[in-house]
Design an enzyme around this catalytic site. Structure first.
Site, mmCIF file in Angstrom:
data_model
loop_
_atom_site.group_PDB
_atom_site.id
_atom_site.type_symbol
_atom_site.label_atom_id
_atom_site.label_comp_id
_atom_site.label_asym_id
_atom_site.label_seq_id
_atom_site.Cartn_x
_atom_site.Cartn_y
_atom_site.Cartn_z
ATOM 1 N N LYS A 173 29.544 32.216 32.661
ATOM 2 C CA LYS A 173 29.035 31.788 32.082
ATOM 3 C C LYS A 173 28.238 30.927 33.040
ATOM 4 O O LYS A 173 28.434 30.236 34.161
ATOM 5 C CB LYS A 173 30.357 30.522 32.265
ATOM 6 C CG LYS A 173 29.892 29.413 30.526
ATOM 7 C CD LYS A 173 30.305 27.772 31.733
ATOM 8 C CE LYS A 173 30.256 26.786 31.257
ATOM 9 N NZ LYS A 173 28.498 26.296 31.944
ATOM 10 N N GLU A 248 32.884 29.678 45.693
ATOM 11 C CA GLU A 248 31.942 29.138 47.003
ATOM 12 C C GLU A 248 31.660 27.856 46.534
ATOM 13 O O GLU A 248 31.062 27.556 45.782
ATOM 14 C CB GLU A 248 30.972 30.269 46.497
ATOM 15 C CG GLU A 248 30.866 31.688 46.574
ATOM 16 C CD GLU A 248 31.350 32.160 48.090
ATOM 17 O OE1 GLU A 248 30.808 30.994 48.796
ATOM 18 O OE2 GLU A 248 31.691 33.135 48.318
ATOM 19 N N CYS A 282 23.033 25.249 48.344
ATOM 20 C CA CYS A 282 23.980 25.258 49.003
ATOM 21 C C CYS A 282 24.559 25.333 50.404
ATOM 22 O O CYS A 282 25.302 24.511 51.462
ATOM 23 C CB CYS A 282 25.321 26.193 48.932
ATOM 24 S SG CYS A 282 25.001 27.924 48.484
HETATM 25 P P1 NAD Z 1 28.542 21.623 39.308
HETATM 26 O O1 NAD Z 1 29.901 22.302 39.573
HETATM 27 O O2 NAD Z 1 28.658 20.774 38.279
HETATM 28 O O3 NAD Z 1 28.550 23.689 37.952
HETATM 29 C C1 NAD Z 1 29.111 25.056 38.578
HETATM 30 C C2 NAD Z 1 28.908 25.425 36.959
HETATM 31 O O4 NAD Z 1 30.690 24.505 36.552
HETATM 32 C C3 NAD Z 1 28.486 24.968 36.019
HETATM 33 O O5 NAD Z 1 28.273 26.127 34.706
HETATM 34 C C4 NAD Z 1 29.837 24.522 35.119
HETATM 35 O O6 NAD Z 1 28.514 24.001 33.590
HETATM 36 C C5 NAD Z 1 31.263 23.983 35.106
HETATM 37 N N1 NAD Z 1 31.867 23.624 34.999
HETATM 38 C C6 NAD Z 1 32.081 22.044 35.749
HETATM 39 N N2 NAD Z 1 32.936 21.532 35.233
HETATM 40 C C7 NAD Z 1 33.926 22.466 34.750
HETATM 41 C C8 NAD Z 1 35.467 22.441 34.396
HETATM 42 N N3 NAD Z 1 36.036 21.473 34.687
HETATM 43 N N4 NAD Z 1 35.717 23.372 34.211
HETATM 44 C C9 NAD Z 1 35.190 25.357 34.237
HETATM 45 N N5 NAD Z 1 33.903 25.311 34.699
HETATM 46 C C10 NAD Z 1 32.712 23.561 34.702
HETATM 47 O O7 NAD Z 1 27.666 22.403 39.899
HETATM 48 P P2 NAD Z 1 26.240 22.074 40.087
HETATM 49 O O8 NAD Z 1 25.594 20.927 39.835
HETATM 50 O O9 NAD Z 1 25.472 22.908 38.919
HETATM 51 O O10 NAD Z 1 25.508 23.192 41.767
HETATM 52 C C11 NAD Z 1 25.776 22.219 42.746
HETATM 53 C C12 NAD Z 1 26.908 22.828 43.294
HETATM 54 O O11 NAD Z 1 26.979 24.370 43.664
HETATM 55 C C13 NAD Z 1 26.621 22.064 44.617
HETATM 56 O O12 NAD Z 1 27.445 21.668 45.226
HETATM 57 C C14 NAD Z 1 25.921 23.303 45.701
HETATM 58 O O13 NAD Z 1 26.163 23.081 47.012
HETATM 59 C C15 NAD Z 1 26.841 24.227 44.826
HETATM 60 N N6 NAD Z 1 26.553 25.961 45.218
HETATM 61 C C16 NAD Z 1 27.373 26.526 46.025
HETATM 62 C C17 NAD Z 1 26.760 27.506 46.418
HETATM 63 C C18 NAD Z 1 27.484 29.069 47.881
HETATM 64 O O14 NAD Z 1 27.449 30.190 47.486
HETATM 65 N N7 NAD Z 1 28.633 28.211 47.941
HETATM 66 C C19 NAD Z 1 25.915 28.466 45.398
HETATM 67 C C20 NAD Z 1 24.844 27.817 45.222
HETATM 68 C C21 NAD Z 1 25.465 26.529 44.597
#
Ligand code: NAD
Length: 488
Positions: A173, A248, A282
């Site tokens: 997704k 992650e 991240c």
């Molecule tokens: P987000 O958590 O808002 O969204 C990530 C994904 O989850 C998207 O595809 C979104 O549609 C989906 N999603 C959101 N709510 C959901 C639900 N209730 N059920 C299922 N899926 C759902 O994150 P973002 O704003 O796109 O990205 C930023 C975040 O990602 C930051 O916190 C960043 O630190 C983290 N991140 C972590 C890593 C790592 O490897 N640790 C790498 C990159 C980004």
């Protein structure tokens, strides 16, 4: 407007609706994207489930799965300029960064291609003379891979690579904020010749697409990258089906500079740690912990560097710093910094409006040494804001570094080898960079402690997360089984 479809069961699919994707550099829509609603998610999972059960995938040798990944890596390299263009258009990430990242994403596919036929089981030296007992490594099943918008081709690769190597099938997704690069990548999955349904790529909104995918009864494992709050929804959803999860999540990573550090390298690395990708990483080193005695000197070097950063359109090769991905993030970050300043933190540089369309917010440094509880010290901003704290000695540096709900990464700058080892051991984080920052490799496990999640991506262990074991007992004696009430 360009247009992008879903990829379900080996076909490009219009989904149940469409939505516009916004170019963060202009604030204008630039692409029309197919949206997966509940019924489309259901079709994608059903396709992955069918493929997993089907003979074609089940009987494909591990070596042949590895070859599919190699083909995918080659195609990725051939199409790298186009994918980088799309990622820059959709996310606002600068073209230098998207080009460089895509080049090494191919290496992740190659690494897992090589691992496909090396995920071995074992034979046990069992404590019974008439038994041969062995453990098979088997694929865990259908994987839901949910990725955020930033570094999405990379974050998808660290899930697709090991999952395919292990013999799983997937529904990937893409984030609704910037889905185009991953939907374009699906064209390469198609060209590489994966059997139908093995790797489906969809996008849609959290409330419907995300929630239905997470709680789907035919999903066996959820590999998620994103924010900690989203992760909690996902874990709750996974409870419906008792699917396993690997998470992650975000970070508030400390960047520790001791008084003996090479300050030129430390300043360059700190700029990279927090201002590369406009801070939307991240592992952003968003908390500078600097020895009190060198604070003024180090901040002077940092501000000089920040002044020279070239802010501009992300598609220009000389741009070093582009817009944020969404208007919502631009407004949220500005509001958190304003509140932190009201709480007593001091502005060093930045936090001024940039006179340009698009979602720009400048590189910003906030001195929080007199206000260590300011909001910008505690929260992940996911943007270009560096909060500065000071320490008097090693013990205080460690205490401040660990004073966070997160535990993803840390940077330590010192010339003192024994101190580097001591501090490394004491930090509750998954990755430590000593006298460097932001180095990654397919060989190196990556993941966090605490609110930064659990499970690891990269390296051999990551592939094992996509497998489960089956223990097989073979009785080797030809004598009849006699007493049924004796345990074997
Ligand atoms: P987000 O958590 O808002 O969204 C990530 C994904 O989850 C998207 O595809 C979104 O549609 C989906 N999603 C959101 N709510 C959901 C639900 N209730 N059920 C299922 N899926 C759902 O994150 P973002 O704003 O796109 O990205 C930023 C975040 O990602 C930051 O916190 C960043 O630190 C983290 N991140 C972590 C890593 C790592 O490897 N640790 C790498 C990159 C980004």
């Amino acid at each position: 407007m360009e247009s992008f479809k879903l990829y379900i069961d080996g076909r490009f699919d219009a989904g149940s609706a469409t939505f516009d994707s916004i170019n963060p550099a202009s604030g204008e829509p630039w692409a029309q994207v197919a949206e997966a609603r509940a019924q489309d998610v259901d079709r994608a999972v059903a396709a992955a489930h069918r493929a997993f059960q089907g003979a074609e995938w089940r009987d494909m040798t591990a070596g042949a799965r590895g070859k599919l990944l190699l083909r995918l890596a080659d195609l990725l390299e051939q199409h790298a300029p186009e994918l980088a263009r799309l990622e820059t258009l959709d996310t606002g990430k600068i073209i230098r960064e998207t080009q460089a990242q895509i080049a090494y994403v191919a290496e992740y596919y190659r690494y897992y291609a090589g691992l496909a036929d090396k995920m071995e089981g074992s034979v046990l030296a069992i404590d019974k003379a008439d038994m041969e007992t062995w453990v098979r490594r088997e694929p865990i099943g259908v994987v839901a891979a949910i990725v955020p918008w930033n570094s999405q081709l990379f974050l998808a690769a660290v899930k697709i690579g090991p999952a395919i190597a292990a013999g799983c099938t997937l529904v990937v997704k893409a984030a609704e904020t910037a889905p185009a690069p991953l939907l374009a990548f699906a064209r390469l999955i198609d060209e590489a010749g994966f059997p139908r349904g093995v790797c489906n790529v969809i996008t849609g909104f959290a409330a419907e697409c995300g929630a239905v995918l997470t709680a789907h009864p035919q999903v066996d494992h959820i590999a998620f990258t994103g924010g900690a709050e989203t992760a909690k929804h996902i874990v709750r959803g996974s409870a419906e089906n008792l699917a396993s999860t690997s998470l992650e999540l975000g970070g508030k990573s400390p960047f520790i500079v001791f008084d003996d550090a090479d300050l030129t390298s430390a300043a360059n690395a700190q700029v990279a740690a927090i201002f590369a990708a406009s801070g939307q990483s991240c592992v952003a080193g968003s908390r500078l912990l600097v020895a009190e005695s060198i604070k003024d000197t180090f901040l002077a070097r940092l501000t000089e560097k920040v002044r020279s950063i070239r802010i501009g359109p992300p598609d220009r090769p000389d741009t070093q710093f582009g817009p944020l991905c969404t208007r919502q993030q631009q407004e949220r970050i500005a509001a958190i910094v304003s509140r932190s300043l009201e709480q007593g933190a001091k502005l060093v540089i930045g936090h001024a409006a940039i006179d340009s369309p698009g979602f720009y917010y400048p590189p910003t440094i906030v001195d929080c040494s007199a206000q260590p509880d300011a909001e910008c010290v505690k929260q992940e901003l996911f943007g270009p804001v560096l909060s500065v704290l000071t320490f008097r000695d090693e013990a205080e540096a460690i205490q401040l570094a660990n004073d966070s709900a997160y535990g993803l990464a840390a940077g330590i700058f010192t010339q003192n080898l024994t101190r580097a080892h001591r501090v490394t051991r004491r930090l509750r984080v998954g990755v430590v960079w000593l006298n460097t920052y932001r180095a990654v490799s397919p060989l190196a496990p990556f993941g966090g402690y605490g609110q930064s999640g659990f499970g690891r991506e990269g390296g051999i262990d990551a592939a094992l997360e996509y497998t489960t074991s089956k223990t097989v007992w073979l009785r080797t004696s030809d004598d009849p089984i006699d007493d049924p009430f004796v345990m074997r």
